[in-house]
Design a protein around this motif. Structure first.
Motif, PDB file in Angstrom:
ATOM      1  N   ILE A  56      15.741  74.960  42.922  1.00 39.02           N
ATOM      2  CA  ILE A  56      14.510  75.377  43.579  1.00 39.02           C
ATOM      3  C   ILE A  56      13.453  75.606  42.513  1.00 39.02           C
ATOM      4  CG2 ILE A  56      15.656  76.382  45.591  1.00 39.02           C
ATOM      5  CD1 ILE A  56      15.278  79.138  44.345  1.00 39.02           C
ATOM      6  N   SER A  57      12.197  75.599  42.925  1.00 43.66           N
ATOM      7  CA  SER A  57      11.102  75.818  41.971  1.00 43.66           C
ATOM      8  C   SER A  57      11.087  77.280  41.521  1.00 43.66           C
ATOM      9  CB  SER A  57       9.765  75.474  42.623  1.00 43.66           C
ATOM     10  OG  SER A  57       9.461  76.417  43.638  1.00 43.66           O
ATOM     11  N   GLN A  59       8.574  79.182  41.577  1.00 47.96           N
ATOM     12  CA  GLN A  59       7.811  79.921  42.572  1.00 47.96           C
ATOM     13  C   GLN A  59       8.704  80.344  43.738  1.00 47.96           C
ATOM     14  OE1 GLN A  59       6.826  76.900  41.405  1.00 47.96           O
ATOM     15  NE2 GLN A  59       5.010  77.392  40.193  1.00 47.96           N
ATOM     16  N   GLN A  60       9.544  79.413  44.214  1.00 45.90           N
ATOM     17  CA  GLN A  60      10.460  79.723  45.314  1.00 45.90           C
ATOM     18  C   GLN A  60      11.486  80.758  44.861  1.00 45.90           C
ATOM     19  OE1 GLN A  60      10.043  78.676  48.411  1.00 45.90           O
ATOM     20  NE2 GLN A  60      11.829  79.723  49.178  1.00 45.90           N
ATOM     21  N   ARG A  64      12.055  84.490  46.483  1.00 47.72           N
ATOM     22  CA  ARG A  64      13.354  84.985  46.959  1.00 47.72           C
ATOM     23  C   ARG A  64      13.731  86.292  46.270  1.00 47.72           C
ATOM     24  NH1 ARG A  64      17.039  79.543  47.825  1.00 47.72           N
ATOM     25  NH2 ARG A  64      15.599  78.549  49.267  1.00 47.72           N
TER      26      ARG A  64
END
Length: 142
Positions: A56-57, A59-60, A64
């Protein structure tokens, strides 16, 4: 592709070059990390992409972490960058101070004399992993 590798004694490790610096990070996998890896081993994304965990990035990932912090009542701005600081602190708390071992686990470049004369071995990293596992057990299994 990132693959887990195994020693003859069954110890699992992972070698990865950091994207930002292209420096090798070499980690033996603790039992806590293996539980997370096992949770995702049948995930379709993992199987298709040949990775160890879902990608995942940042940012993601940070989003989270923010949700996790809110749900657990953690009042710190958790970020991927903060997690590297925490890992560094945990290595010190586990009394892992040998510069080459420390730098290899953190994915940091070797500097000075260490870069020329000090070579990391599987035995050194395995010993550090065991120290780290004992430290994690002491704080997580109370």
């Amino acid at each position: 592709r990132h693959q887990l590798q195994y020693l003859e004694n069954g110890e699992c490790y992972f070698k990865n070059y950091r994207h930002k610096t292209n420096i090798l990070s070499w980690q033996f996998i603790t039992s806590f990390a293996m539980q997370i890896i096992d949770k995702y081993k049948n995930d379709q994304e993992i199987i298709i992409k040949g990775t160890v965990l879902p990608q995942i990035s940042s940012q993601q990932f940070n989003l989270r972490l923010k949700v996790l912090a809110e749900k657990t009542g953690i009042h710190i701005n958790l970020t991927h960058h903060y997690s590297r600081h925490t890992f560094r602190h945990f290595l010190s708390s586990a009394k892992i101070f040998h510069p080459t071992t420390f730098n290899t686990m953190m994915g940091l470049s070797q500097r000075g004399m260490d870069a020329i004369y000090d070579v990391i071995t599987e035995e050194q990293l395995l010993e550090a992993k065991n120290q780290f596992q004992l430290y994690l057990n002491s704080i997580l299994c109370r």
